[in-house]
Design an enzyme around this catalytic site. Structure first.
Site, PDB file in Angstrom:
ATOM      1  N   PRO A 129     -38.396 -51.419  -0.715  1.00 20.06           N
ATOM      2  CA  PRO A 129     -39.404 -50.621  -1.744  1.00 20.06           C
ATOM      3  C   PRO A 129     -39.132 -51.458  -3.026  1.00 20.06           C
ATOM      4  O   PRO A 129     -40.359 -51.363  -3.623  1.00 20.06           O
ATOM      5  CB  PRO A 129     -38.826 -49.222  -1.746  1.00 20.06           C
ATOM      6  CG  PRO A 129     -38.203 -48.745  -0.493  1.00 20.06           C
ATOM      7  CD  PRO A 129     -37.442 -50.405  -0.208  1.00 20.06           C
ATOM      8  N   PHE A 157     -42.528 -51.680   5.111  1.00 25.48           N
ATOM      9  CA  PHE A 157     -43.399 -52.348   5.604  1.00 25.48           C
ATOM     10  C   PHE A 157     -43.169 -53.183   6.999  1.00 25.48           C
ATOM     11  O   PHE A 157     -43.225 -54.326   7.018  1.00 25.48           O
ATOM     12  CB  PHE A 157     -44.069 -53.574   4.537  1.00 25.48           C
ATOM     13  CG  PHE A 157     -44.368 -52.835   3.203  1.00 25.48           C
ATOM     14  CD1 PHE A 157     -44.906 -51.538   3.253  1.00 25.48           C
ATOM     15  CD2 PHE A 157     -43.892 -53.489   2.241  1.00 25.48           C
ATOM     16  CE1 PHE A 157     -45.373 -51.088   1.815  1.00 25.48           C
ATOM     17  CE2 PHE A 157     -44.285 -52.729   0.952  1.00 25.48           C
ATOM     18  CZ  PHE A 157     -45.130 -51.514   0.878  1.00 25.48           C
ATOM     19  N   ALA A 179     -28.251 -64.758  -3.716  1.00 22.21           N
ATOM     20  CA  ALA A 179     -28.807 -65.419  -2.263  1.00 22.21           C
ATOM     21  C   ALA A 179     -27.713 -65.907  -1.463  1.00 22.21           C
ATOM     22  O   ALA A 179     -27.738 -65.763  -0.361  1.00 22.21           O
ATOM     23  CB  ALA A 179     -29.616 -66.624  -2.693  1.00 22.21           C
ATOM     24  N   GLN A 242     -42.431 -71.509   9.791  1.00 26.54           N
ATOM     25  CA  GLN A 242     -43.190 -71.328  10.958  1.00 26.54           C
ATOM     26  C   GLN A 242     -44.000 -69.928  10.996  1.00 26.54           C
ATOM     27  O   GLN A 242     -45.053 -69.854  11.360  1.00 26.54           O
ATOM     28  CB  GLN A 242     -41.882 -71.324  12.200  1.00 26.54           C
ATOM     29  CG  GLN A 242     -42.912 -70.879  13.455  1.00 26.54           C
ATOM     30  CD  GLN A 242     -41.916 -71.316  14.766  1.00 26.54           C
ATOM     31  OE1 GLN A 242     -41.652 -72.328  14.986  1.00 26.54           O
ATOM     32  NE2 GLN A 242     -41.576 -70.205  15.367  1.00 26.54           N
ATOM     33  N   GLU A 243     -43.287 -69.028  10.183  1.00 28.46           N
ATOM     34  CA  GLU A 243     -44.024 -67.826   9.899  1.00 28.46           C
ATOM     35  C   GLU A 243     -45.311 -67.919   9.050  1.00 28.46           C
ATOM     36  O   GLU A 243     -46.218 -67.417   9.647  1.00 28.46           O
ATOM     37  CB  GLU A 243     -42.833 -66.680   9.111  1.00 28.46           C
ATOM     38  CG  GLU A 243     -43.586 -65.407   8.904  1.00 28.46           C
ATOM     39  CD  GLU A 243     -42.678 -64.545   8.084  1.00 28.46           C
ATOM     40  OE1 GLU A 243     -43.283 -63.414   7.592  1.00 28.46           O
ATOM     41  OE2 GLU A 243     -41.435 -64.845   7.941  1.00 28.46           O
ATOM     42  N   GLY A 340     -75.201 -56.521   5.970  1.00 28.73           N
ATOM     43  CA  GLY A 340     -75.937 -55.492   5.369  1.00 28.73           C
ATOM     44  C   GLY A 340     -75.042 -54.162   5.394  1.00 28.73           C
ATOM     45  O   GLY A 340     -73.621 -54.231   5.532  1.00 28.73           O
TER      46      GLY A 340
END
Length: 380
Positions: A129, A157, A179, A242-243, A340
């Site tokens: 989130p 997601f 990281a 690659q993603e 249209g």
């Protein structure tokens, strides 16, 4: 027109098989799947029987050890037919490589064969989130407890989230190291404390199950760790090209499809006593879009060649992702305009493409992040 030179006759034979399968097994049902909010697991098993899932996986783990072009073929045919509910790309081109590249022999033997057959559907849980493109900002933790890890946090997601039998979870094993404190875990559906939220209601990609995932004191054995502890962020960075390349493949295939639909439409549609195709504005717009998409196709195919040679670097992958997805959205918007009012009607493919394409500029890292990656490289 510039011919493509990437594919052999074997690839094209495979393409014909994939296209026929999708036309028979997916196209007639996709509208219902949009209402359902997901593609049935049965389609995955049928695809597995045909060899469409994880073709790059080595033969010893149930695959055919094919090259990346077979995955490109599958992705292109799905995109051309507008079958955005089918999440095979993530399963094949993202999750499977993580397991094959970083998994233990036991993990490979346990999961890859069933991924190839479609018996096991997979997802990867990165976004949260409060952390999307900023993967260093994730809050989900995995605390060592004897010979187990205890996972707490939430993800959002997540593609294939409802169908997933197995999820790669990105978590902090040492929040103090940034990281370097990030690790990956293989978490099976049904593990106590692991809950799937409701299917998220998106603007487009209505047939794609996209979910929130919740982890509350989820206890997994130490051998659920994928690769080495603390190496998760490095693994993510190694696999992201690659993603992003796969996102670009989808972008150009859909842009080409949008053009094909639009050319057919403007030839048939009448206005002021003649076909819309006879107006100079229509002709110029189509000429512009054709040229831009063909140029992007040549660029993309060169990037695919580099990837096959293991030479596609991070900035170039970022560039092709940003460029092609921006172009995809631009072309589809122009094509909708040429339709249209009918272009705004859901039963027309161009309307679905318009809704489905927009997320391409967001996932896999937003295009703004892509530009940051590119600029760092060219200014260094």
């Amino acid at each position: 027109m510039i011919p493509r030179t990437l594919f052999t006759s074997d690839h094209e034979t495979f393409r014909d098989t994939v296209r026929r399968f999708l036309e028979n097994e997916a196209v007639p049902h996709h509208e219902q799947w949009e209402k359902d909010g997901q593609v049935p697991a049965e389609l995955w098993r049928k695809a597995g029987e045909q060899g469409f899932l994880c073709p790059m996986v080595a033969e010893e783990y149930g695959g055919i050890g094919a090259d990346f072009l077979y995955s490109v073929v599958v992705s292109e045919e799905i995109a051309r037919l507008g079958l955005t509910g089918i999440g095979w790309g993530l399963h094949t081109d993202i999750v499977a490589p993580y397991i094959e590249h970083y998994g233990s022999e036991e993990q490979k033997q346990k999961y890859l064969p069933k991924m190839v057959t479609g018996e096991t559907i997979t997802a990867i849980a990165m976004s949260e989130p409060a952390a999307g493109s900023d993967l260093q900002g994730i809050k989900t933790t995995a605390q060592k407890d004897g010979d187990h890890y205890i996972i707490n946090g939430s993800k959002t997601f997540i593609t294939n989230g409802q169908n997933a039998d197995l999820v790669i979870v990105v978590a902090k094993t040492d929040p103090t190291k940034g990281a370097k404190g990030t690790s990956l875990f293989l978490v099976e559906a049904g593990t106590p404390g692991f809950q799937k939220g409701t299917n998220l209601n998106k603007i487009g990609m209505k047939a794609q199950d996209t979910s929130e995932l919740f982890f509350q004191d989820v206890r997994v054995p130490a051998d659920a760790l994928l690769g080495q502890e603390g190496m998760g962020f490095i693994y993510l960075m190694q696999e992201l090209p690659q993603e992003r390349l796969n996102i670009a493949v989808n972008a150009i295939a859909m842009a080409e499809s949008a053009l094909e639909h639009t050319i057919t439409y403007v030839k048939e549609r009448k206005a002021f006593g003649r076909s819309v195709a006879e107006f100079q504005n229509t002709q110029f717009k189509l000429a512009e879009m054709h040229t831009e998409v063909e140029a992007a196709r040549v660029y993309l195919d060169r990037c695919i060649e580099l990837h096959l040679q293991k030479k596609l670097d991070v900035p170039t992958a970022a560039a092709v992702k940003y460029f092609t997805t921006d172009l995809q959205c631009k072309v589809i918007d122009e094509c909708l305009q040429l339709h249209g009012g009918y272009g705004y009607m859901w039963e027309y493919p161009i309307a679905r493409m318009f809704a489905d394409a927009r997320v391409q500029r967001i996932y896999g890292g937003t295009n703004e992040i892509m530009k940051s990656i590119i600029s760092r490289a060219i200014l260094s």
